[in-house]
Design a protein around this motif. Structure first.
Motif, PDB file in Angstrom:
ATOM      1  N   PHE A  38      -0.097  -8.364  -4.627  1.00  0.00           N
ATOM      2  CA  PHE A  38       0.622  -9.018  -5.719  1.00  0.00           C
ATOM      3  C   PHE A  38       0.487 -10.520  -5.484  1.00  0.00           C
ATOM      4  CE2 PHE A  38       1.852  -5.043  -6.903  1.00  0.00           C
ATOM      5  CZ  PHE A  38       2.968  -4.488  -6.314  1.00  0.00           C
ATOM      6  N   PHE A  76       0.871   1.646  -8.279  1.00  0.00           N
ATOM      7  CA  PHE A  76      -0.499   1.335  -7.934  1.00  0.00           C
ATOM      8  C   PHE A  76      -1.023   2.392  -6.960  1.00  0.00           C
ATOM      9  CE2 PHE A  76       0.740  -0.095  -3.729  1.00  0.00           C
ATOM     10  CZ  PHE A  76       2.048  -0.499  -3.926  1.00  0.00           C
ATOM     11  N   SER A  77      -2.320   2.390  -6.785  1.00  0.00           N
ATOM     12  CA  SER A  77      -2.926   3.297  -5.811  1.00  0.00           C
ATOM     13  C   SER A  77      -3.655   2.473  -4.759  1.00  0.00           C
ATOM     14  CB  SER A  77      -3.903   4.252  -6.505  1.00  0.00           C
ATOM     15  OG  SER A  77      -4.899   3.514  -7.182  1.00  0.00           O
ATOM     16  N   PHE A 126       4.279  -5.684 -12.199  1.00  0.00           N
ATOM     17  CA  PHE A 126       3.522  -4.664 -11.487  1.00  0.00           C
ATOM     18  C   PHE A 126       3.979  -3.292 -11.935  1.00  0.00           C
ATOM     19  CE2 PHE A 126       6.465  -2.761  -8.437  1.00  0.00           C
ATOM     20  CZ  PHE A 126       7.472  -3.700  -8.366  1.00  0.00           C
ATOM     21  N   GLY A 139      -5.273  -8.004 -13.495  1.00  0.00           N
ATOM     22  CA  GLY A 139      -4.355  -6.871 -13.464  1.00  0.00           C
ATOM     23  C   GLY A 139      -3.167  -7.057 -14.388  1.00  0.00           C
ATOM     24  N   GLN A 166      -4.429   0.041  -1.708  1.00  0.00           N
ATOM     25  CA  GLN A 166      -3.859  -1.217  -1.260  1.00  0.00           C
ATOM     26  C   GLN A 166      -3.971  -2.245  -2.385  1.00  0.00           C
ATOM     27  OE1 GLN A 166      -5.718  -3.662   2.011  1.00  0.00           O
ATOM     28  NE2 GLN A 166      -4.145  -2.662   3.248  1.00  0.00           N
ATOM     29  N   LYS A 167      -2.963  -3.094  -2.515  1.00  0.00           N
ATOM     30  CA  LYS A 167      -2.964  -4.065  -3.608  1.00  0.00           C
ATOM     31  C   LYS A 167      -2.312  -5.354  -3.125  1.00  0.00           C
ATOM     32  CE  LYS A 167      -1.650  -4.346  -8.507  1.00  0.00           C
ATOM     33  NZ  LYS A 167      -2.992  -4.395  -9.088  1.00  0.00           N
ATOM     34  N   GLU A 200       0.844  -1.204   0.000  1.00  0.00           N
ATOM     35  CA  GLU A 200       0.000   0.000   0.000  1.00  0.00           C
ATOM     36  C   GLU A 200       0.874   1.247   0.000  1.00  0.00           C
ATOM     37  OE1 GLU A 200      -2.318  -0.518   3.562  1.00  0.00           O
ATOM     38  OE2 GLU A 200      -0.718   0.239   4.863  1.00  0.00           O
TER      39      GLU A 200
END
Lengths: 261, 104
Positions: free
Chosen positions: A225, A219-220, A216, B63, A222-223, A182
Protein backbone atom coordinates in the motif's frame (compact mmCIF):
# COMPACT_ATOMS: atom_id res chain seq x y z
CA UNK A 1 18.38 7.17 21.07
CA UNK A 2 20.26 10.47 20.85
CA UNK A 3 18.38 13.61 19.94
CA UNK A 4 19.21 15.19 16.64
CA UNK A 5 20.47 18.74 16.58
CA UNK A 6 20.55 21.12 13.63
CA UNK A 7 23.86 20.96 11.76
CA UNK A 8 24.78 23.52 9.19
CA UNK A 9 27.77 23.62 6.94
CA UNK A 10 29.36 23.58 3.56
CA UNK A 11 31.36 21.02 1.66
CA UNK A 12 32.15 18.08 3.82
CA UNK A 13 34.80 15.43 3.90
CA UNK A 14 37.11 17.68 5.86
CA UNK A 15 39.37 16.60 8.66
CA UNK A 16 36.59 16.49 11.25
CA UNK A 17 33.59 15.33 9.21
CA UNK A 18 32.71 11.72 8.46
CA UNK A 19 30.52 12.45 5.46
CA UNK A 20 30.45 14.42 2.26
CA UNK A 21 27.78 16.13 0.17
CA UNK A 22 28.17 15.98 -3.60
CA UNK A 23 26.08 17.27 -6.48
CA UNK A 24 25.22 15.01 -9.40
CA UNK A 25 23.22 16.33 -12.31
CA UNK A 26 21.58 13.03 -13.28
CA UNK A 27 20.55 9.74 -11.70
CA UNK A 28 22.89 7.84 -13.97
CA UNK A 29 25.82 10.04 -13.00
CA UNK A 30 25.11 9.31 -9.34
CA UNK A 31 24.63 5.59 -9.91
CA UNK A 32 27.97 5.30 -11.69
CA UNK A 33 29.86 7.05 -8.91
CA UNK A 34 31.60 5.13 -6.14
CA UNK A 35 32.52 7.81 -3.61
CA UNK A 36 33.65 7.33 -0.05
CA UNK A 37 31.41 6.04 2.75
CA UNK A 38 28.56 8.34 3.84
CA UNK A 39 28.73 10.51 0.75
CA UNK A 40 25.31 12.03 0.21
CA UNK A 41 24.62 12.46 -3.48
CA UNK A 42 22.11 15.15 -4.40
CA UNK A 43 20.67 15.00 -7.92
CA UNK A 44 20.19 18.61 -8.99
CA UNK A 45 21.21 21.08 -11.67
CA UNK A 46 21.36 23.90 -9.11
CA UNK A 47 24.74 24.31 -7.49
CA UNK A 48 24.75 23.38 -3.82
CA UNK A 49 25.82 26.35 -1.71
CA UNK A 50 25.33 25.10 1.84
CA UNK A 51 23.62 22.18 3.57
CA UNK A 52 21.45 22.02 6.69
CA UNK A 53 20.61 18.94 8.76
CA UNK A 54 17.52 19.82 10.81
CA UNK A 55 14.21 18.39 11.92
CA UNK A 56 12.34 21.47 10.74
CA UNK A 57 12.83 23.71 7.74
CA UNK A 58 15.68 26.15 8.40
CA UNK A 59 14.71 29.80 8.36
CA UNK A 60 17.73 31.33 6.68
CA UNK A 61 18.18 29.40 3.46
CA UNK A 62 19.71 30.95 0.35
CA UNK A 63 19.53 29.80 -3.24
CA UNK A 64 21.20 26.42 -3.65
CA UNK A 65 21.02 25.44 0.02
CA UNK A 66 20.01 21.82 0.67
CA UNK A 67 17.92 20.89 3.70
CA UNK A 68 18.38 17.32 4.92
CA UNK A 69 15.29 16.58 6.96
CA UNK A 70 16.29 14.60 10.05
CA UNK A 71 14.35 12.54 12.56
CA UNK A 72 14.95 10.01 15.29
CA UNK A 73 15.03 6.92 13.13
CA UNK A 74 16.57 6.25 9.75
CA UNK A 75 17.86 3.25 7.89
CA UNK A 76 20.84 5.31 6.73
CA UNK A 77 21.88 6.91 10.00
CA UNK A 78 25.54 7.81 10.23
CA UNK A 79 28.05 9.39 12.56
CA UNK A 80 28.77 12.87 11.27
CA UNK A 81 32.16 13.19 12.96
CA UNK A 82 35.36 11.25 12.52
CA UNK A 83 36.51 11.37 16.11
CA UNK A 84 33.46 11.97 18.29
CA UNK A 85 29.86 10.84 17.84
CA UNK A 86 27.04 12.94 16.47
CA UNK A 87 24.55 10.54 14.92
CA UNK A 88 22.48 11.93 12.09
CA UNK A 89 19.17 10.30 11.05
CA UNK A 90 18.41 11.61 7.56
CA UNK A 91 14.87 11.14 6.29
CA UNK A 92 14.72 13.17 3.11
CA UNK A 93 15.97 16.27 1.35
CA UNK A 94 14.84 19.45 -0.40
CA UNK A 95 16.73 22.29 -2.05
CA UNK A 96 16.04 26.04 -1.96
CA UNK A 97 15.71 27.11 -5.58
CA UNK A 98 14.47 30.50 -6.79
CA UNK A 99 12.82 31.35 -3.50
CA UNK A 100 11.13 28.04 -2.75
CA UNK A 101 11.94 24.64 -1.34
CA UNK A 102 11.71 22.00 -4.05
CA UNK A 103 11.96 18.24 -3.94
CA UNK A 104 15.25 16.86 -5.17
CA UNK A 105 16.38 13.28 -5.24
CA UNK A 106 19.28 12.04 -3.23
CA UNK A 107 20.88 8.95 -1.88
CA UNK A 108 23.64 8.09 0.53
CA UNK A 109 26.58 5.82 -0.29
CA UNK A 110 27.03 3.20 2.42
CA UNK A 111 28.68 -0.22 2.37
CA UNK A 112 29.42 0.04 -1.31
CA UNK A 113 25.91 0.83 -2.54
CA UNK A 114 23.68 3.85 -2.95
CA UNK A 115 20.75 3.79 -0.48
CA UNK A 116 17.49 5.75 -0.38
CA UNK A 117 16.56 7.75 2.68
CA UNK A 118 13.71 6.06 4.51
CA UNK A 119 12.18 6.00 7.98
CA UNK A 120 11.19 2.53 9.05
CA UNK A 121 8.45 2.35 11.66
CA UNK A 122 8.14 -1.45 11.65
CA UNK A 123 10.06 -4.21 9.91
CA UNK A 124 9.81 -8.00 10.15
CA UNK A 125 8.74 -8.25 13.76
CA UNK A 126 10.41 -5.14 15.16
CA UNK A 127 9.14 -1.63 15.76
CA UNK A 128 11.45 1.35 15.64
CA UNK A 129 12.25 2.65 19.12
CA UNK A 130 9.21 4.23 20.70
CA UNK A 131 6.68 3.02 18.15
CA UNK A 132 3.88 0.50 18.60
CA UNK A 133 0.48 -0.43 17.17
CA UNK A 134 -3.05 -0.22 18.53
CA UNK A 135 -6.43 -1.35 17.22
CA UNK A 136 -10.06 -0.46 17.88
CA UNK A 137 -13.44 -1.69 16.68
CA UNK A 138 -16.79 -0.04 17.15
CA UNK A 139 -19.07 -3.06 17.57
CA UNK A 140 -16.86 -6.05 16.76
CA UNK A 141 -13.26 -6.83 17.57
CA UNK A 142 -9.95 -5.64 16.18
CA UNK A 143 -6.80 -7.45 17.23
CA UNK A 144 -3.09 -7.41 16.59
CA UNK A 145 -1.03 -10.57 16.95
CA UNK A 146 2.71 -9.97 17.04
CA UNK A 147 4.54 -12.79 15.33
CA UNK A 148 8.28 -13.40 15.06
CA UNK A 149 8.66 -11.70 11.69
CA UNK A 150 5.32 -9.98 11.10
CA UNK A 151 2.13 -8.94 12.82
CA UNK A 152 -1.38 -10.13 12.00
CA UNK A 153 -4.14 -7.52 11.96
CA UNK A 154 -7.66 -8.93 12.22
CA UNK A 155 -11.07 -7.29 12.18
CA UNK A 156 -14.10 -9.35 13.09
CA UNK A 157 -17.85 -8.94 13.30
CA UNK A 158 -20.37 -6.47 11.97
CA UNK A 159 -18.16 -3.48 12.55
CA UNK A 160 -15.61 -0.84 11.56
CA UNK A 161 -11.99 -1.41 12.55
CA UNK A 162 -9.06 0.96 12.85
CA UNK A 163 -5.40 -0.04 13.19
CA UNK A 164 -2.88 2.69 13.84
CA UNK A 165 0.73 3.25 14.74
CA UNK A 166 1.63 5.23 17.84
CA UNK A 167 2.83 7.87 18.34
CA UNK A 168 1.81 10.22 15.55
CA UNK A 169 4.36 11.07 12.89
CA UNK A 170 5.25 14.21 10.99
CA UNK A 171 4.79 13.34 7.32
CA UNK A 172 6.07 16.68 6.03
CA UNK A 173 9.41 16.13 4.31
CA UNK A 174 8.61 12.58 3.18
CA UNK A 175 7.41 11.52 -0.24
CA UNK A 176 5.58 8.25 0.32
CA UNK A 177 4.03 6.25 3.13
CA UNK A 178 4.25 2.51 2.48
CA UNK A 179 3.02 -0.69 4.07
CA UNK A 180 4.01 -4.19 2.92
CA UNK A 181 1.24 -6.71 3.55
CA UNK A 182 0.56 -10.34 2.69
CA UNK A 183 -1.59 -13.40 3.46
CA UNK A 184 -4.99 -11.71 3.36
CA UNK A 185 -7.72 -14.02 4.58
CA UNK A 186 -11.48 -13.82 5.00
CA UNK A 187 -13.67 -11.03 3.66
CA UNK A 188 -14.03 -7.31 4.21
CA UNK A 189 -16.66 -4.84 3.06
CA UNK A 190 -15.90 -3.91 -0.51
CA UNK A 191 -14.77 -0.30 -1.08
CA UNK A 192 -14.32 0.21 2.66
CA UNK A 193 -10.56 -0.06 3.04
CA UNK A 194 -8.45 3.06 3.53
CA UNK A 195 -4.75 3.47 4.23
CA UNK A 196 -3.06 6.76 4.97
CA UNK A 197 -2.62 9.32 7.70
CA UNK A 198 -5.46 9.97 10.13
CA UNK A 199 -6.06 12.95 12.37
CA UNK A 200 -8.22 11.10 14.87
CA UNK A 201 -8.62 7.43 15.71
CA UNK A 202 -11.04 7.78 18.64
CA UNK A 203 -14.13 6.53 16.81
CA UNK A 204 -13.65 3.47 14.58
CA UNK A 205 -16.85 4.24 12.72
CA UNK A 206 -15.79 7.81 11.96
CA UNK A 207 -12.06 7.87 11.22
CA UNK A 208 -10.92 11.00 9.43
CA UNK A 209 -8.26 10.88 6.75
CA UNK A 210 -8.17 14.65 6.11
CA UNK A 211 -5.46 14.62 3.46
CA UNK A 212 -6.94 11.79 1.41
CA UNK A 213 -6.34 8.07 1.39
CA UNK A 214 -5.20 5.04 -0.55
CA UNK A 215 -8.17 2.72 -0.90
CA UNK A 216 -7.69 -1.03 -0.67
CA UNK A 217 -9.73 -4.17 -1.02
CA UNK A 218 -9.02 -7.82 -0.33
CA UNK A 219 -5.76 -8.72 -2.04
CA UNK A 220 -3.87 -11.87 -2.90
CA UNK A 221 -0.22 -12.58 -2.34
CA UNK A 222 2.03 -9.75 -1.25
CA UNK A 223 1.10 -6.11 -1.80
CA UNK A 224 2.50 -2.67 -0.99
CA UNK A 225 0.00 0.00 0.00
CA UNK A 226 1.47 3.39 -0.94
CA UNK A 227 0.15 6.87 -0.18
CA UNK A 228 1.66 10.02 -1.72
CA UNK A 229 2.91 12.52 0.87
CA UNK A 230 4.71 15.03 -1.34
CA UNK A 231 2.16 17.81 -0.81
CA UNK A 232 1.56 17.14 2.89
CA UNK A 233 3.05 20.32 4.33
CA UNK A 234 3.06 21.90 7.74
CA UNK A 235 3.82 20.87 11.27
CA UNK A 236 0.70 18.77 11.88
CA UNK A 237 1.32 15.20 13.01
CA UNK A 238 -0.90 12.28 12.06
CA UNK A 239 -1.40 8.62 12.83
CA UNK A 240 -0.33 6.10 10.22
CA UNK A 241 -3.65 4.28 9.99
CA UNK A 242 -5.59 1.61 8.20
CA UNK A 243 -9.38 1.34 8.31
CA UNK A 244 -11.90 -1.17 7.00
CA UNK A 245 -15.30 -2.67 7.71
CA UNK A 246 -16.58 -6.19 8.01
CA UNK A 247 -20.16 -7.39 7.87
CA UNK A 248 -20.62 -10.53 9.92
CA UNK A 249 -17.21 -11.67 8.75
CA UNK A 250 -13.53 -11.74 9.63
CA UNK A 251 -10.74 -10.18 7.60
CA UNK A 252 -7.07 -10.49 8.46
CA UNK A 253 -3.66 -10.01 6.89
CA UNK A 254 -0.02 -9.92 7.89
CA UNK A 255 1.96 -6.69 8.05
CA UNK A 256 5.64 -7.05 7.21
CA UNK A 257 6.92 -3.49 7.01
CA UNK A 258 5.72 0.08 7.48
CA UNK A 259 7.96 2.92 6.35
CA UNK A 260 8.26 6.40 4.92
CA UNK A 261 10.45 7.45 2.03
CA UNK B 1 -21.28 17.14 -7.34
CA UNK B 2 -19.24 16.76 -10.51
CA UNK B 3 -15.51 16.39 -10.44
CA UNK B 4 -13.32 16.29 -13.50
CA UNK B 5 -9.73 15.15 -13.70
CA UNK B 6 -6.96 16.02 -16.08
CA UNK B 7 -4.13 13.87 -17.41
CA UNK B 8 -2.29 14.16 -14.09
CA UNK B 9 -5.48 13.24 -12.19
CA UNK B 10 -5.74 16.76 -10.74
CA UNK B 11 -9.33 17.62 -9.84
CA UNK B 12 -11.41 20.36 -11.44
CA UNK B 13 -14.93 21.48 -10.63
CA UNK B 14 -15.62 22.87 -14.11
CA UNK B 15 -14.76 21.68 -17.60
CA UNK B 16 -15.05 24.78 -19.79
CA UNK B 17 -13.10 23.49 -22.78
CA UNK B 18 -14.02 19.85 -22.46
CA UNK B 19 -10.35 19.02 -21.89
CA UNK B 20 -10.97 17.06 -18.70
CA UNK B 21 -12.97 13.91 -18.05
CA UNK B 22 -15.70 13.49 -15.53
CA UNK B 23 -15.09 10.96 -12.78
CA UNK B 24 -17.81 8.74 -11.41
CA UNK B 25 -17.11 9.19 -7.74
CA UNK B 26 -16.87 6.17 -5.46
CA UNK B 27 -18.86 6.27 -2.25
CA UNK B 28 -15.66 6.98 -0.33
CA UNK B 29 -14.71 9.81 -2.68
CA UNK B 30 -18.21 11.29 -2.41
CA UNK B 31 -17.90 11.34 1.35
CA UNK B 32 -14.38 12.81 1.19
CA UNK B 33 -15.32 15.65 -1.15
CA UNK B 34 -18.71 16.44 0.34
CA UNK B 35 -18.89 19.89 1.97
CA UNK B 36 -15.42 20.75 0.62
CA UNK B 37 -14.86 24.14 -1.00
CA UNK B 38 -13.73 24.52 -4.59
CA UNK B 39 -10.20 25.49 -3.59
CA UNK B 40 -9.85 22.31 -1.55
CA UNK B 41 -11.27 20.05 -4.26
CA UNK B 42 -9.14 21.60 -6.97
CA UNK B 43 -6.02 21.14 -4.84
CA UNK B 44 -6.52 17.37 -4.79
CA UNK B 45 -5.50 14.57 -7.10
CA UNK B 46 -7.94 11.70 -7.63
CA UNK B 47 -6.54 8.54 -9.19
CA UNK B 48 -9.46 6.24 -9.98
CA UNK B 49 -9.35 2.53 -9.30
CA UNK B 50 -7.52 0.60 -12.00
CA UNK B 51 -5.60 3.58 -13.35
CA UNK B 52 -1.94 4.49 -12.97
CA UNK B 53 -0.30 7.76 -11.97
CA UNK B 54 3.45 8.10 -12.37
CA UNK B 55 4.81 10.69 -9.98
CA UNK B 56 7.50 13.14 -11.14
CA UNK B 57 10.24 11.09 -9.50
CA UNK B 58 9.11 7.96 -11.34
CA UNK B 59 7.24 6.25 -8.51
CA UNK B 60 4.20 4.41 -9.83
CA UNK B 61 0.84 4.49 -8.05
CA UNK B 62 -1.54 1.92 -9.49
CA UNK B 63 -4.38 -0.30 -8.37
CA UNK B 64 -7.04 1.01 -6.03
CA UNK B 65 -8.33 4.57 -5.84
CA UNK B 66 -6.14 7.23 -4.25
CA UNK B 67 -6.97 10.78 -3.23
CA UNK B 68 -4.07 12.97 -2.20
CA UNK B 69 -3.30 16.70 -2.32
CA UNK B 70 -1.17 18.06 -5.13
CA UNK B 71 -1.15 21.61 -3.75
CA UNK B 72 0.47 22.15 -0.35
CA UNK B 73 -2.01 20.73 2.12
CA UNK B 74 -1.57 23.74 4.43
CA UNK B 75 -3.17 25.89 1.73
CA UNK B 76 -6.09 23.49 1.25
CA UNK B 77 -6.73 23.26 4.97
CA UNK B 78 -6.65 27.05 5.29
CA UNK B 79 -9.07 27.49 2.38
CA UNK B 80 -11.46 24.92 3.84
CA UNK B 81 -11.29 26.51 7.28
CA UNK B 82 -12.12 29.93 5.79
CA UNK B 83 -14.98 28.41 3.78
CA UNK B 84 -16.46 26.81 6.90
CA UNK B 85 -16.05 30.03 8.86
CA UNK B 86 -17.83 31.97 6.11
CA UNK B 87 -20.66 29.41 6.09
CA UNK B 88 -21.00 29.61 9.85
CA UNK B 89 -21.07 33.41 9.70
CA UNK B 90 -23.72 33.35 6.99
CA UNK B 91 -25.79 30.85 8.95
CA UNK B 92 -25.56 32.98 12.07
CA UNK B 93 -26.55 36.10 10.16
CA UNK B 94 -29.49 34.26 8.62
CA UNK B 95 -30.63 33.02 12.01
CA UNK B 96 -30.31 36.50 13.43
CA UNK B 97 -32.48 37.77 10.64
CA UNK B 98 -35.06 35.08 11.30
CA UNK B 99 -35.02 35.85 14.99
CA UNK B 100 -35.47 39.54 14.27
CA UNK B 101 -38.45 38.79 12.07
CA UNK B 102 -40.11 36.91 14.91
CA UNK B 103 -39.39 39.78 17.29
CA UNK B 104 -41.34 42.27 15.17
Amino acid sequence: MSETVPIYGFGGGGAALNFDVKQYTTESQLSAAKPKENTIGVITTTAITNWHFAAEQPGNMVNGDVWFHTGTSSTVAFNALKKNNVTVYPLGLKQYVNGALVDVSGKIYQAGIWKDFETVLYDSGRFADGFDVDAKSDSGSASVTKNADSMTWEGRGNAWHIFYITPKILPSGHKTLKMLVENASGSMDSNSGKFGIASSVDSPDDVEFPTGYQAFSKFSGQKIFAFDLTAITGSTEYYVALHFGTTNSTFSFDVKKIWLE
Amino acid sequence: MKIYIDTEFCCHTTNPNGAFREVILSEAALVFFSNKCTAFIEGCRLKPEGETWIREDGFVFSGDEMITPWKPYDELAAAQAQYEADLAEAAAAYQEGVNSAYDL
